[in-house]
Design a protein around this motif. Structure first.
Motif, mmCIF file in Angstrom:
data_model
loop_
_atom_site.group_PDB
_atom_site.id
_atom_site.type_symbol
_atom_site.label_atom_id
_atom_site.label_comp_id
_atom_site.label_asym_id
_atom_site.label_seq_id
_atom_site.Cartn_x
_atom_site.Cartn_y
_atom_site.Cartn_z
ATOM 1 N N GLY A 118 0.764 -1.376 -0.024
ATOM 2 C CA GLY A 118 0.063 -0.104 -0.090
ATOM 3 C C GLY A 118 0.863 1.458 -0.030
ATOM 4 O O GLY A 118 0.733 2.208 -0.653
ATOM 5 N N CYS A 119 1.964 0.948 0.853
ATOM 6 C CA CYS A 119 2.955 2.540 0.887
ATOM 7 C C CYS A 119 3.477 2.634 -0.541
ATOM 8 O O CYS A 119 3.540 3.775 -1.067
ATOM 9 C CB CYS A 119 3.855 2.169 2.006
ATOM 10 S SG CYS A 119 3.405 2.435 3.347
ATOM 11 N N ILE A 120 4.021 1.676 -1.329
ATOM 12 C CA ILE A 120 4.552 1.799 -2.548
ATOM 13 C C ILE A 120 3.376 2.148 -3.444
ATOM 14 O O ILE A 120 3.846 2.992 -4.030
ATOM 15 C CB ILE A 120 5.111 0.296 -2.961
ATOM 16 C CG1 ILE A 120 6.169 0.129 -2.192
ATOM 17 C CG2 ILE A 120 5.606 0.246 -4.362
ATOM 18 C CD1 ILE A 120 6.756 -1.487 -2.275
ATOM 19 N N ARG A 121 2.246 1.576 -3.480
ATOM 20 C CA ARG A 121 1.229 2.007 -4.303
ATOM 21 C C ARG A 121 0.723 3.767 -4.047
ATOM 22 O O ARG A 121 0.484 4.447 -5.096
ATOM 23 C CB ARG A 121 -0.004 1.231 -4.114
ATOM 24 C CG ARG A 121 -1.047 1.508 -5.144
ATOM 25 C CD ARG A 121 -0.920 1.566 -6.581
ATOM 26 N NE ARG A 121 -1.472 2.210 -7.301
ATOM 27 C CZ ARG A 121 -1.270 3.331 -8.301
ATOM 28 N NH1 ARG A 121 -0.057 3.578 -8.333
ATOM 29 N NH2 ARG A 121 -2.208 3.808 -9.014
ATOM 30 N N TYR A 122 0.826 4.117 -2.945
ATOM 31 C CA TYR A 122 0.601 5.379 -2.349
ATOM 32 C C TYR A 122 1.937 6.403 -3.117
ATOM 33 O O TYR A 122 1.342 7.474 -3.746
ATOM 34 C CB TYR A 122 0.286 5.553 -0.943
ATOM 35 C CG TYR A 122 0.555 7.028 -0.647
ATOM 36 C CD1 TYR A 122 -0.851 7.933 -0.949
ATOM 37 C CD2 TYR A 122 1.340 7.517 0.297
ATOM 38 C CE1 TYR A 122 -0.817 9.227 -0.629
ATOM 39 C CE2 TYR A 122 1.174 8.849 0.464
ATOM 40 C CZ TYR A 122 0.237 9.930 0.098
ATOM 41 O OH TYR A 122 0.404 11.113 0.766
ATOM 42 N N ARG A 123 3.023 5.767 -2.828
ATOM 43 C CA ARG A 123 4.126 6.810 -3.654
ATOM 44 C C ARG A 123 4.020 6.772 -4.967
ATOM 45 O O ARG A 123 4.178 7.844 -5.566
ATOM 46 C CB ARG A 123 5.320 6.110 -3.092
ATOM 47 C CG ARG A 123 6.615 6.752 -3.560
ATOM 48 C CD ARG A 123 6.399 8.299 -3.109
ATOM 49 N NE ARG A 123 7.772 9.046 -3.365
ATOM 50 C CZ ARG A 123 7.894 9.438 -4.817
ATOM 51 N NH1 ARG A 123 6.889 9.204 -5.556
ATOM 52 N NH2 ARG A 123 9.070 10.102 -5.179
ATOM 53 N N GLN A 124 3.729 5.507 -5.693
ATOM 54 C CA GLN A 124 3.409 5.538 -7.111
ATOM 55 C C GLN A 124 2.367 6.635 -7.514
ATOM 56 O O GLN A 124 2.489 7.117 -8.372
ATOM 57 C CB GLN A 124 3.130 4.127 -7.705
ATOM 58 C CG GLN A 124 4.367 3.080 -7.492
ATOM 59 C CD GLN A 124 3.946 1.753 -7.818
ATOM 60 O OE1 GLN A 124 2.650 1.247 -7.513
ATOM 61 N NE2 GLN A 124 4.769 0.919 -8.340
ATOM 62 N N SER A 125 1.299 6.744 -6.895
ATOM 63 C CA SER A 125 0.218 7.463 -7.217
ATOM 64 C C SER A 125 0.604 8.955 -6.966
ATOM 65 O O SER A 125 0.221 9.823 -7.759
ATOM 66 C CB SER A 125 -0.858 7.547 -6.314
ATOM 67 O OG SER A 125 -0.794 7.714 -5.033
ATOM 68 N N LEU A 126 1.455 9.440 -6.257
ATOM 69 C CA LEU A 126 2.057 10.854 -5.903
ATOM 70 C C LEU A 126 3.082 11.131 -7.493
ATOM 71 O O LEU A 126 2.718 12.208 -7.929
ATOM 72 C CB LEU A 126 2.883 10.740 -4.821
ATOM 73 C CG LEU A 126 2.069 10.829 -3.472
ATOM 74 C CD1 LEU A 126 3.233 10.807 -2.302
ATOM 75 C CD2 LEU A 126 1.184 11.764 -3.302
ATOM 76 N N GLU B 90 2.206 9.828 -10.167
ATOM 77 C CA GLU B 90 1.333 9.871 -11.261
ATOM 78 C C GLU B 90 0.240 11.402 -11.172
ATOM 79 O O GLU B 90 0.242 12.045 -12.275
ATOM 80 C CB GLU B 90 0.400 8.565 -10.920
ATOM 81 C CG GLU B 90 0.835 7.635 -11.381
ATOM 82 C CD GLU B 90 0.026 6.212 -10.887
ATOM 83 O OE1 GLU B 90 -1.208 6.586 -10.721
ATOM 84 O OE2 GLU B 90 0.530 5.018 -11.147
ATOM 85 N N GLN B 91 0.163 11.668 -10.120
ATOM 86 C CA GLN B 91 -0.541 12.613 -9.772
ATOM 87 C C GLN B 91 0.158 14.024 -9.598
ATOM 88 O O GLN B 91 -0.263 15.101 -9.986
ATOM 89 C CB GLN B 91 -1.597 12.603 -8.427
ATOM 90 C CG GLN B 91 -2.540 11.372 -8.853
ATOM 91 C CD GLN B 91 -3.123 11.048 -7.307
ATOM 92 O OE1 GLN B 91 -3.777 12.047 -6.631
ATOM 93 N NE2 GLN B 91 -3.431 9.748 -7.015
ATOM 94 N N LEU B 92 1.318 13.972 -9.129
ATOM 95 C CA LEU B 92 2.069 15.119 -9.108
ATOM 96 C C LEU B 92 3.689 14.816 -9.631
ATOM 97 O O LEU B 92 4.668 14.776 -8.856
ATOM 98 C CB LEU B 92 2.154 15.503 -7.239
ATOM 99 C CG LEU B 92 1.081 15.790 -6.589
ATOM 100 C CD1 LEU B 92 1.249 15.626 -5.368
ATOM 101 C CD2 LEU B 92 0.334 17.058 -7.048
ATOM 102 N N PRO B 93 3.583 14.782 -10.800
ATOM 103 C CA PRO B 93 4.901 14.151 -11.340
ATOM 104 C C PRO B 93 5.967 15.394 -11.303
ATOM 105 O O PRO B 93 7.271 14.912 -11.284
ATOM 106 C CB PRO B 93 4.590 14.029 -12.862
ATOM 107 C CG PRO B 93 3.418 14.814 -13.178
ATOM 108 C CD PRO B 93 2.633 14.737 -11.955
ATOM 109 N N ASN B 94 5.619 16.637 -11.258
ATOM 110 C CA ASN B 94 6.638 17.764 -10.928
ATOM 111 C C ASN B 94 6.756 18.227 -9.815
ATOM 112 O O ASN B 94 7.317 19.297 -9.444
ATOM 113 C CB ASN B 94 6.258 18.883 -11.911
ATOM 114 C CG ASN B 94 6.150 18.637 -13.376
ATOM 115 O OD1 ASN B 94 7.106 17.733 -13.889
ATOM 116 N ND2 ASN B 94 5.214 18.946 -14.088
ATOM 117 N N ALA B 95 6.094 17.528 -8.814
ATOM 118 C CA ALA B 95 6.327 18.043 -7.250
ATOM 119 C C ALA B 95 8.159 17.737 -7.092
ATOM 120 O O ALA B 95 8.764 16.726 -7.369
ATOM 121 C CB ALA B 95 5.678 17.177 -6.282
#
Length: 89
Positions: free
Chosen positions: A65-73, A75-80
């Motif tokens: 779940g942690c890895i998936r959450y980090r992957q979603s970041l 995807e959703q915030l590629p330039n953060a």
């Protein structure tokens, strides 16, 4: 569930909204390692209480779940901005 709102004055409602907005901002503004923490202070702002303890996944499922959450970041915030700051207690 939210019947308490009906009896509040305008000033009480404004105070309630202000407190909720501040809590949401604190949660929103979490960054770095703080993104991963349990935030019961946010839920404590609700007038109803719950004695329910969160269901905590076993380690392998939790880490997935942690890895998936980090992957979603990514995807959703590629330039953060990214950081290499270590976790500190």
């Amino acid at each position: 569930m939210d019947e308490d709102l009906k009896g509040m004055t305008r000033e009480e409602l404004i105070s309630e909204v202000t407190a909720l907005r501040e809590a949401i901002r604190q949660h929103r503004d979490c960054s770095g390692h703080d993104l991963c923490w349990h935030h019961p202070q946010l839920w404590a702002l609700l007038p109803d209480t719950s004695d329910l303890a969160p269901v905590v996944p076993e380690w392998p499922e939790f880490m997935r779940g942690c890895i998936r959450y980090r992957q979603s970041l990514d995807e959703q915030l590629p330039n953060a901005p990214r950081t290499h700051a270590p976790y500190r207690e």
